[in-house]
Structure formats: C-alpha cells, structure tokens
Scaffold this motif. Structure first.
Motif, PDB file in Angstrom:
ATOM      1  N   TRP A  62       0.819  -1.219   0.000  1.00 23.23           N
ATOM      2  CA  TRP A  62       0.000   0.000   0.000  1.00 23.23           C
ATOM      3  C   TRP A  62       0.847   1.260   0.000  1.00 23.23           C
ATOM      4  O   TRP A  62       0.363   2.326  -0.391  1.00 23.23           O
ATOM      5  CB  TRP A  62      -0.960   0.016   1.184  1.00 23.23           C
ATOM      6  CG  TRP A  62      -2.081  -0.938   1.001  1.00 23.23           C
ATOM      7  CD1 TRP A  62      -2.273  -2.106   1.671  1.00 23.23           C
ATOM      8  CD2 TRP A  62      -3.145  -0.850   0.050  1.00 23.23           C
ATOM      9  NE1 TRP A  62      -3.395  -2.746   1.196  1.00 23.23           N
ATOM     10  CE2 TRP A  62      -3.952  -1.994   0.209  1.00 23.23           C
ATOM     11  CE3 TRP A  62      -3.491   0.086  -0.921  1.00 23.23           C
ATOM     12  CZ2 TRP A  62      -5.086  -2.221  -0.569  1.00 23.23           C
ATOM     13  CZ3 TRP A  62      -4.625  -0.147  -1.689  1.00 23.23           C
ATOM     14  CH2 TRP A  62      -5.410  -1.280  -1.507  1.00 23.23           C
ATOM     15  N   SER A  66      -0.011   3.459  -6.510  1.00 22.97           N
ATOM     16  CA  SER A  66      -0.516   4.827  -6.694  1.00 22.97           C
ATOM     17  C   SER A  66      -1.835   5.043  -5.947  1.00 22.97           C
ATOM     18  O   SER A  66      -2.524   4.092  -5.578  1.00 22.97           O
ATOM     19  CB  SER A  66      -0.730   5.104  -8.182  1.00 22.97           C
ATOM     20  OG  SER A  66      -1.812   4.332  -8.663  1.00 22.97           O
ATOM     21  N   LYS A  67      -2.173   6.305  -5.792  1.00 17.18           N
ATOM     22  CA  LYS A  67      -3.421   6.669  -5.124  1.00 17.18           C
ATOM     23  C   LYS A  67      -4.646   6.148  -5.878  1.00 17.18           C
ATOM     24  O   LYS A  67      -5.570   5.640  -5.251  1.00 17.18           O
ATOM     25  CB  LYS A  67      -3.481   8.186  -4.947  1.00 17.18           C
ATOM     26  CG  LYS A  67      -4.558   8.645  -4.024  1.00 17.18           C
ATOM     27  CD  LYS A  67      -4.432  10.135  -3.739  1.00 17.18           C
ATOM     28  CE  LYS A  67      -5.472  10.555  -2.720  1.00 17.18           C
ATOM     29  NZ  LYS A  67      -5.330  11.980  -2.401  1.00 17.18           N
ATOM     30  N   LYS A  70      -5.204   2.569  -4.985  1.00 16.93           N
ATOM     31  CA  LYS A  70      -5.723   2.424  -3.628  1.00 16.93           C
ATOM     32  C   LYS A  70      -7.205   2.758  -3.548  1.00 16.93           C
ATOM     33  O   LYS A  70      -7.939   2.151  -2.786  1.00 16.93           O
ATOM     34  CB  LYS A  70      -4.972   3.341  -2.667  1.00 16.93           C
ATOM     35  CG  LYS A  70      -3.534   3.002  -2.455  1.00 16.93           C
ATOM     36  CD  LYS A  70      -2.901   4.048  -1.561  1.00 16.93           C
ATOM     37  CE  LYS A  70      -1.415   3.926  -1.556  1.00 16.93           C
ATOM     38  NZ  LYS A  70      -0.772   4.980  -0.780  1.00 16.93           N
ATOM     39  N   GLN A  71      -7.629   3.745  -4.327  1.00 16.05           N
ATOM     40  CA  GLN A  71      -9.002   4.224  -4.220  1.00 16.05           C
ATOM     41  C   GLN A  71      -9.964   3.550  -5.189  1.00 16.05           C
ATOM     42  O   GLN A  71     -11.164   3.652  -5.024  1.00 16.05           O
ATOM     43  CB  GLN A  71      -9.030   5.735  -4.439  1.00 16.05           C
ATOM     44  CG  GLN A  71      -8.302   6.495  -3.361  1.00 16.05           C
ATOM     45  CD  GLN A  71      -8.199   7.979  -3.650  1.00 16.05           C
ATOM     46  OE1 GLN A  71      -8.374   8.413  -4.786  1.00 16.05           O
ATOM     47  NE2 GLN A  71      -7.900   8.748  -2.615  1.00 16.05           N
TER      48      GLN A  71
END
Length: 146
Positions: A62, A66-67, A70-71
C-alpha cells in the motif's frame, strides 16, 4: 465511528487477513507435495508464520502503489497493470522470502521448487492476497463512510 472502533476494525481486518492467508497456504501445501513437512503441527506453525510475513508484504504494498490504485474498485485496480505488477512483485518477494525462511529454519521442512509451486508462490498466492486486501479495504472504507 470513534477512533477506538476504527482501530478495532483495522486490527480485526488485519487478523482476518493473516488467518485467511495462513489457511490458504496450509491447504495448498498440505494438498500437494510441493513442501514436505515432517509433522502436521509444523505445517500449521509454518503456515501462520508465512501468513504473517505475507500480511507484512501487503502492508508495504500500500505504500508503493498509486493513489488511484488504492481508491479504485477491484475491477479498476486489476486493470491498472503497472500498479498491479508493482503490487505482485512486492507481495511475491515477501511470499518467497517467507517460504525460503521456513525451509531453512523450520525443522523437517523441504521445499520442492517445481514450476507449479513457483507459479503458486510467485503469482497466484500474492494475487489472491492482493484481491482480498482490496476487498477488505473497500468494505472497511464503505463502513467508515469514506
């Protein structure tokens, strides 16, 4: 949800993932001849050690992806090939190191590095862990209103 409740849920999710990974490792290694272990108790202990090590790898994963990975939802994350490859490499490194450590340190362990075993350790097991981690995080974030 209070901070204490969030921490309890995070610990519960972490422990659930540890148990799930351990059981999966145990079932595959018990059902195949890829890893020879003298006693059943030794395999159980080794599976819990491996599950813990892989869980640490998932935590590190994590920090690297990249963001958007994760989202994103599971289907979106699986189509982010660069981040998915990074995640698999990180988790596979922990899986491999855990398996090697078990074979070296646990009494009565003999690891057979056949192609199917390598595919399991370096691709399938990490991928299952990543998918489960994404699903658990999404469920947890949905419950927190995030």
């Amino acid at each position: 949800m209070s901070h204490g409740d969030v921490m309890k849920e995070r610990f519960y999710n972490w422990a659930t993932m540890w148990l799930t990974l351990s059981v999966l490792f145990f079932l595959v290694e018990y059902g195949t001849n890829w890893l020879e272990v003298v006693t059943l108790g030794g395999l159980v202990a080794g599976a819990f050690i491996e599950g813990f090590i892989v869980n640490m790898g998932l935590g590190l994963m994590w920090l690297i992806v990249s963001k958007p990975f994760k989202q994103g939802e599971l289907a979106e994350a699986l189509h982010m090939y660069t981040d998915l490859a990074k995640a698999i490499v990180v988790v596979a490194a922990f899986v491999w190191e855990g398996a090697i450590t078990l074979a070296k340190l646990m009494p009565g362990y003999t690891m057979h590095t056949t192609l199917p075993h390598l595919v399991f350790l370096l691709l399938l097991y990490p991928l299952v862990g990543i998918v489960l981690e994404i699903l658990i995080r999404k469920r947890s974030n949905a419950g927190n209103g995030n």
